[in-house]
Design an enzyme around this catalytic site. Structure first.
Site: not given
Ligand SMILES: NC(=O)c1ccc[n+]([C@@H]2O[C@H](COP(=O)([O-])OP(=O)(O)OC[C@H]3O[C@@H](n4cnc5c(N)ncnc54)[C@H](O)[C@@H]3O)[C@@H](O)[C@H]2O)c1
Length: 246
Positions: A150, A154
């Site tokens: 992962y 990133k």
């Molecule tokens: N939550 C955390 O702690 C965190 C921290 C740092 C970065 N992020 C990043 O933030 C972004 C959003 O994460 P989040 O926490 O809101 O997660 P989340 O799981 O709540 O939302 C992610 C969304 O992406 C959608 N998705 C996944 N694969 C997909 C695809 N192939 N096509 C279209 N949609 C797709 C999912 O259905 C979901 O609705 C991600 O890129 C994640 O890596 C999250």
């Protein structure tokens, strides 16, 4: 904003949940027409926020992205902002991660981010430019034993952001990213379900709390705004100070 011209057209991938959903709502509240892309149809159906139109799309699939962007241009107009929040998390230590999980992580987090940038930037370029904000992570800069693959995705998103900023500047397109720390979204809960990890991370957060999706949406909204016109190629940590407090 009913009856008024939208302030512009914004595309938010992964907009059915977490950071993407908070970002879509923020832009909609500011009068933008927002196209939310997600592969989870049921969650998209549940969101009835005014100004938000839902499109089912798998960002890792070029034909799916191209078809949806064509529909957005035809129905809402040419986007001036793209936010790439779609992402997945597959925790596993280095000795255990499977080829399938490794490939899926890169397909969604890296190729998906690149594909939407490329397809949307092509229409932005024909219409005078725009702004892209990708969602990287503090995991681009450090890892846990389960975050090896992962974190690599990133790191690639941060690197893509800088490269795209250089390549798309002649077309009037700025490209930045946010790098959030842990957040209590469905993905964040999967990452922090280890109480010891949570205690350790929280100990490093200078803000003394984990972020909310809105904390990140505020930063995305700023980087996308015309007022940020001198900022491009930048990855902004939205981490409550975690990276500063190693
Ligand atoms: N939550 C955390 O702690 C965190 C921290 C740092 C970065 N992020 C990043 O933030 C972004 C959003 O994460 P989040 O926490 O809101 O997660 P989340 O799981 O709540 O939302 C992610 C969304 O992406 C959608 N998705 C996944 N694969 C997909 C695809 N192939 N096509 C279209 N949609 C797709 C999912 O259905 C979901 O609705 C991600 O890129 C994640 O890596 C999250």
């Amino acid at each position: 904003m009913t009856g008024e011209e939208p302030a512009g057209v914004v595309v938010v991938t992964g907009g059915a949940s977490g950071i993407g959903r908070a970002t879509a709502r923020r832009f909609a509240a500011d009068g933008y027409a927002v196209a939310v892309l997600d592969r989870v149809e049921a969650s998209l159906d549940a969101d009835r926020t005014e100004g938000v139109t839902a499109f089912v799309c798998d960002v890792s699939d070029r034909s799916s992205v191209e078809a949806v962007v064509d529909r957005i241009v035809a129905t809402l107009g040419t986007p001036t902002v793209l936010v790439n929040s779609a992402g997945i998390y597959r925790p596993a230590p280095a000795l255990e991660i499977t080829d399938a999980d490794f490939d899926e992580l890169f397909a969604v987090n890296v190729r998906g981010t690149f594909l939407t940038c490329q397809v949307v930037a092509r229409v932005m370029a024909e219409n005078g430019g725009g702004a892209i904000v990708n969602v990287s992570s503090v995991a681009a800069s450090e890892s846990t034993p389960e975050n090896v693959a992962y974190s690599a995705t990133k790191g690639a998103v941060s690197s893509l952001t800088r490269g795209l900023a250089v390549s798309l500047a002649p077309h009037g397109i700025r490209v930045n990213a946010v790098a959030p720390g842990p957040i209590a979204t469905p993905m964040g809960r999967a990452a922090t379900n280890d109480p010891e990890y949570e205690r350790r991370m929280l100990g490093r957060v200078l803000a003394r709390r984990f972020a909310t999706p809105d904390d990140v949406a505020v930063a995305i909204r700023f980087l996308a705004d015309a007022e940020a016109s001198y900022i491009t190629g930048h990855v902004l940590p939205v981490d409550g100070g975690i990276l500063a407090n190693r």
